[in-house]
Design a protein around this motif. Structure first.
Motif, PDB file in Angstrom:
ATOM      1  N   PRO A 104       0.786  -1.202  -0.074  1.00 27.62           N
ATOM      2  CA  PRO A 104      -0.005  -0.028  -0.063  1.00 27.62           C
ATOM      3  C   PRO A 104       0.891   1.278  -0.010  1.00 27.62           C
ATOM      4  O   PRO A 104       0.739   2.145  -0.716  1.00 27.62           O
ATOM      5  N   GLN A 105       2.090   1.359   0.732  1.00 26.37           N
ATOM      6  CA  GLN A 105       2.811   2.571   0.790  1.00 26.37           C
ATOM      7  C   GLN A 105       3.302   2.709  -0.646  1.00 26.37           C
ATOM      8  O   GLN A 105       3.443   3.950  -1.032  1.00 26.37           O
ATOM      9  N   LEU A 106       3.766   1.525  -1.201  1.00 29.36           N
ATOM     10  CA  LEU A 106       4.589   1.665  -2.611  1.00 29.36           C
ATOM     11  C   LEU A 106       3.418   2.152  -3.354  1.00 29.36           C
ATOM     12  O   LEU A 106       3.740   2.927  -4.536  1.00 29.36           O
ATOM     13  N   THR A 107       2.260   1.728  -3.504  1.00 33.25           N
ATOM     14  CA  THR A 107       1.140   2.155  -4.373  1.00 33.25           C
ATOM     15  C   THR A 107       0.859   3.829  -3.974  1.00 33.25           C
ATOM     16  O   THR A 107       0.815   4.327  -5.099  1.00 33.25           O
ATOM     17  N   TYR A 108       0.955   4.125  -2.994  1.00 32.10           N
ATOM     18  CA  TYR A 108       0.779   5.737  -2.452  1.00 32.10           C
ATOM     19  C   TYR A 108       2.111   6.407  -3.044  1.00 32.10           C
ATOM     20  O   TYR A 108       1.784   7.415  -3.572  1.00 32.10           O
ATOM     21  N   GLY A 109       3.197   5.702  -3.001  1.00 33.35           N
ATOM     22  CA  GLY A 109       4.443   6.595  -3.488  1.00 33.35           C
ATOM     23  C   GLY A 109       4.241   6.560  -5.180  1.00 33.35           C
ATOM     24  O   GLY A 109       4.804   7.509  -5.584  1.00 33.35           O
ATOM     25  N   VAL A 110       3.976   5.617  -5.915  1.00 35.12           N
ATOM     26  CA  VAL A 110       3.961   5.511  -7.252  1.00 35.12           C
ATOM     27  C   VAL A 110       2.768   6.468  -7.704  1.00 35.12           C
ATOM     28  O   VAL A 110       3.050   7.099  -8.641  1.00 35.12           O
ATOM     29  N   MET A 111       1.583   6.622  -6.982  1.00 31.41           N
ATOM     30  CA  MET A 111       0.661   7.508  -7.330  1.00 31.41           C
ATOM     31  C   MET A 111       1.220   8.814  -7.253  1.00 31.41           C
ATOM     32  O   MET A 111       1.089   9.870  -8.140  1.00 31.41           O
ATOM     33  N   THR A 112       2.051   9.279  -6.191  1.00 28.06           N
ATOM     34  CA  THR A 112       2.595  10.698  -6.115  1.00 28.06           C
ATOM     35  C   THR A 112       3.499  10.708  -7.399  1.00 28.06           C
ATOM     36  O   THR A 112       3.743  11.923  -7.664  1.00 28.06           O
ATOM     37  N   LEU A 113       4.466   9.817  -7.300  1.00 24.34           N
ATOM     38  CA  LEU A 113       5.161   9.864  -8.759  1.00 24.34           C
ATOM     39  C   LEU A 113       4.809  10.177  -9.701  1.00 24.34           C
ATOM     40  O   LEU A 113       5.195  10.979 -10.617  1.00 24.34           O
ATOM     41  N   LEU A 114       3.665   9.473 -10.299  1.00 24.70           N
ATOM     42  CA  LEU A 114       2.743   9.657 -11.405  1.00 24.70           C
ATOM     43  C   LEU A 114       2.143  11.110 -11.436  1.00 24.70           C
ATOM     44  O   LEU A 114       2.186  11.689 -12.393  1.00 24.70           O
ATOM     45  N   ALA A 115       1.669  11.577 -10.300  1.00 28.59           N
ATOM     46  CA  ALA A 115       1.232  12.945 -10.232  1.00 28.59           C
ATOM     47  C   ALA A 115       2.306  13.995 -10.432  1.00 28.59           C
ATOM     48  O   ALA A 115       2.014  14.825 -11.271  1.00 28.59           O
ATOM     49  N   ASN A 116       3.398  13.782  -9.986  1.00 27.52           N
ATOM     50  CA  ASN A 116       4.745  14.617  -9.866  1.00 27.52           C
ATOM     51  C   ASN A 116       5.102  14.799 -11.391  1.00 27.52           C
ATOM     52  O   ASN A 116       5.164  15.957 -12.044  1.00 27.52           O
ATOM     53  N   THR A 117       4.955  13.632 -12.012  1.00 24.78           N
ATOM     54  CA  THR A 117       5.540  13.362 -13.390  1.00 24.78           C
ATOM     55  C   THR A 117       4.302  14.010 -14.450  1.00 24.78           C
ATOM     56  O   THR A 117       4.882  14.950 -15.369  1.00 24.78           O
ATOM     57  N   ALA A 118       3.048  13.894 -14.022  1.00 27.08           N
ATOM     58  CA  ALA A 118       2.009  14.453 -15.002  1.00 27.08           C
ATOM     59  C   ALA A 118       2.114  16.050 -14.743  1.00 27.08           C
ATOM     60  O   ALA A 118       1.971  16.703 -15.741  1.00 27.08           O
ATOM     61  N   TYR A 119       2.377  16.487 -13.552  1.00 32.01           N
ATOM     62  CA  TYR A 119       2.585  17.861 -13.344  1.00 32.01           C
ATOM     63  C   TYR A 119       3.689  18.753 -14.300  1.00 32.01           C
ATOM     64  O   TYR A 119       3.460  19.689 -14.862  1.00 32.01           O
ATOM     65  N   LEU A 120       4.625  17.740 -14.389  1.00 27.46           N
ATOM     66  CA  LEU A 120       5.846  18.428 -15.015  1.00 27.46           C
ATOM     67  C   LEU A 120       5.698  18.436 -16.541  1.00 27.46           C
ATOM     68  O   LEU A 120       5.912  19.324 -17.548  1.00 27.46           O
ATOM     69  N   VAL A 121       4.849  17.168 -17.046  1.00 28.52           N
ATOM     70  CA  VAL A 121       4.572  17.071 -18.469  1.00 28.52           C
ATOM     71  C   VAL A 121       3.609  18.129 -18.989  1.00 28.52           C
ATOM     72  O   VAL A 121       3.581  18.738 -19.873  1.00 28.52           O
ATOM     73  N   LEU A 122       2.520  18.535 -17.918  1.00 33.86           N
ATOM     74  CA  LEU A 122       1.626  19.770 -18.156  1.00 33.86           C
ATOM     75  C   LEU A 122       2.503  20.834 -18.289  1.00 33.86           C
ATOM     76  O   LEU A 122       2.237  21.615 -19.065  1.00 33.86           O
ATOM     77  N   THR A 123       3.245  21.091 -17.508  1.00 31.00           N
ATOM     78  CA  THR A 123       4.221  22.582 -17.206  1.00 31.00           C
ATOM     79  C   THR A 123       4.913  22.373 -18.679  1.00 31.00           C
ATOM     80  O   THR A 123       4.987  23.552 -19.475  1.00 31.00           O
ATOM     81  N   ARG A 124       5.688  21.428 -19.172  1.00 31.82           N
ATOM     82  CA  ARG A 124       6.426  21.399 -20.314  1.00 31.82           C
ATOM     83  C   ARG A 124       5.351  21.601 -21.838  1.00 31.82           C
ATOM     84  O   ARG A 124       5.767  22.289 -22.784  1.00 31.82           O
ATOM     85  N   GLU A 125       4.207  20.964 -21.670  1.00 28.37           N
ATOM     86  CA  GLU A 125       3.306  21.107 -22.737  1.00 28.37           C
ATOM     87  C   GLU A 125       2.713  22.602 -22.942  1.00 28.37           C
ATOM     88  O   GLU A 125       2.628  23.021 -23.861  1.00 28.37           O
ATOM     89  N   LEU A 126       2.775  23.160 -21.588  1.00 27.25           N
ATOM     90  CA  LEU A 126       2.335  24.562 -21.736  1.00 27.25           C
ATOM     91  C   LEU A 126       3.306  25.574 -22.233  1.00 27.25           C
ATOM     92  O   LEU A 126       3.013  26.580 -22.993  1.00 27.25           O
ATOM     93  N   ILE A 127       4.584  25.373 -21.866  1.00 23.49           N
ATOM     94  CA  ILE A 127       5.672  26.145 -22.269  1.00 23.49           C
ATOM     95  C   ILE A 127       5.504  25.830 -23.825  1.00 23.49           C
ATOM     96  O   ILE A 127       5.771  26.988 -24.653  1.00 23.49           O
ATOM     97  N   ARG A 128       5.300  24.754 -24.276  1.00 22.76           N
ATOM     98  CA  ARG A 128       5.706  24.562 -25.646  1.00 22.76           C
ATOM     99  C   ARG A 128       4.475  25.232 -26.585  1.00 22.76           C
ATOM    100  O   ARG A 128       4.724  26.016 -27.551  1.00 22.76           O
ATOM    101  N   ALA A 129       3.339  25.153 -25.765  1.00 26.44           N
ATOM    102  CA  ALA A 129       2.146  25.965 -26.498  1.00 26.44           C
ATOM    103  C   ALA A 129       2.087  27.131 -26.435  1.00 26.44           C
ATOM    104  O   ALA A 129       1.757  28.030 -27.385  1.00 26.44           O
TER     105      ALA A 129
END
Length: 192
Positions: A104-129
């Motif tokens: 369960p802890q690893l699942t929580y950690g992977v979920m936050t890793l995905l969210a942080n990665t998604a936020y970075l991807v969103l930031t990069r796409e906004l810069i590109r656009a």
């Protein structure tokens, strides 16, 4: 395409996720303080997750103040970000029930890793656009906070695996502390 629709949709999804999150928190079985002792772990992880969602909402809101244009890639990046946030109630409930357990802890950690990665991807796409000459690009081009967060997420997962599951949550709380105050450069830019 209007950025306000993206903001409104994201606001609505985060509000729904926060509502679902609180629905997993059940009242104590007695009317005494001892009754709270039975749900302290669930209450603790609820607070951590709620603060995480609030921080994401605050930072998303601040970043979108600088956005002039969005396109299809930005929409998909934002949807990926929203998707990762919809996993918060599931991971929170599981950790609340089994806070000492690795999976369960690893699942929580992977979920936050995905969210942080998604936020970075969103930031990069906004810069590109919005173009390399945009204020958004100027403020976020060399913005290392997201990279540090992702590195710490991975470190927390490794420490949780090798030492103790609590390290996943401890590192994630450290990341939240790092993000709790939105970038003041955005606020200063918005005032100008």
């Amino acid at each position: 395409m209007s950025k306000s629709r993206v903001e409104a949709f994201t606001d609505a999804v985060i509000a729904i996720v926060m509502t679902i999150l609180v629905l997993e928190l059940h009242q104590p079985s007695t009317d005494t303080l001892a009754g709270l002792a039975g749900i302290e772990r669930k209450l603790f992880i609820y607070i951590v997750s709620f603060v995480m969602l609030a921080i994401y909402w605050n930072n998303h809101h601040h970043m979108f103040q600088l956005v002039r244009k969005i396109d299809g890639r930005v929409l998909w990046a934002n949807n990926f970000f929203i998707f990762t946030l919809t996993l918060v109630p599931f991971a929170t409930a599981w950790v609340g029930d089994f806070i000492d357990s690795l999976i369960p802890q690893l699942t929580y950690g992977v979920m936050t890793l995905l969210a942080n990665t998604a936020y970075l991807v969103l930031t990069r796409e906004l810069i590109r656009a919005n173009g390399s000459d945009s204020t958004l690009s100027e403020l976020f081009q060399r913005y290392n906070k997201s990279y540090v967060s992702i590195f710490l997420n991975i470190l927390g997962l490794v420490l949780g695996w090798l030492i103790h599951p609590y390290f996943v949550l401890i590192v994630n709380i450290g990341i939240l502390i790092m993000w709790i105050i939105p970038d003041r450069r955005i606020e200063n830019q918005y005032k100008e």
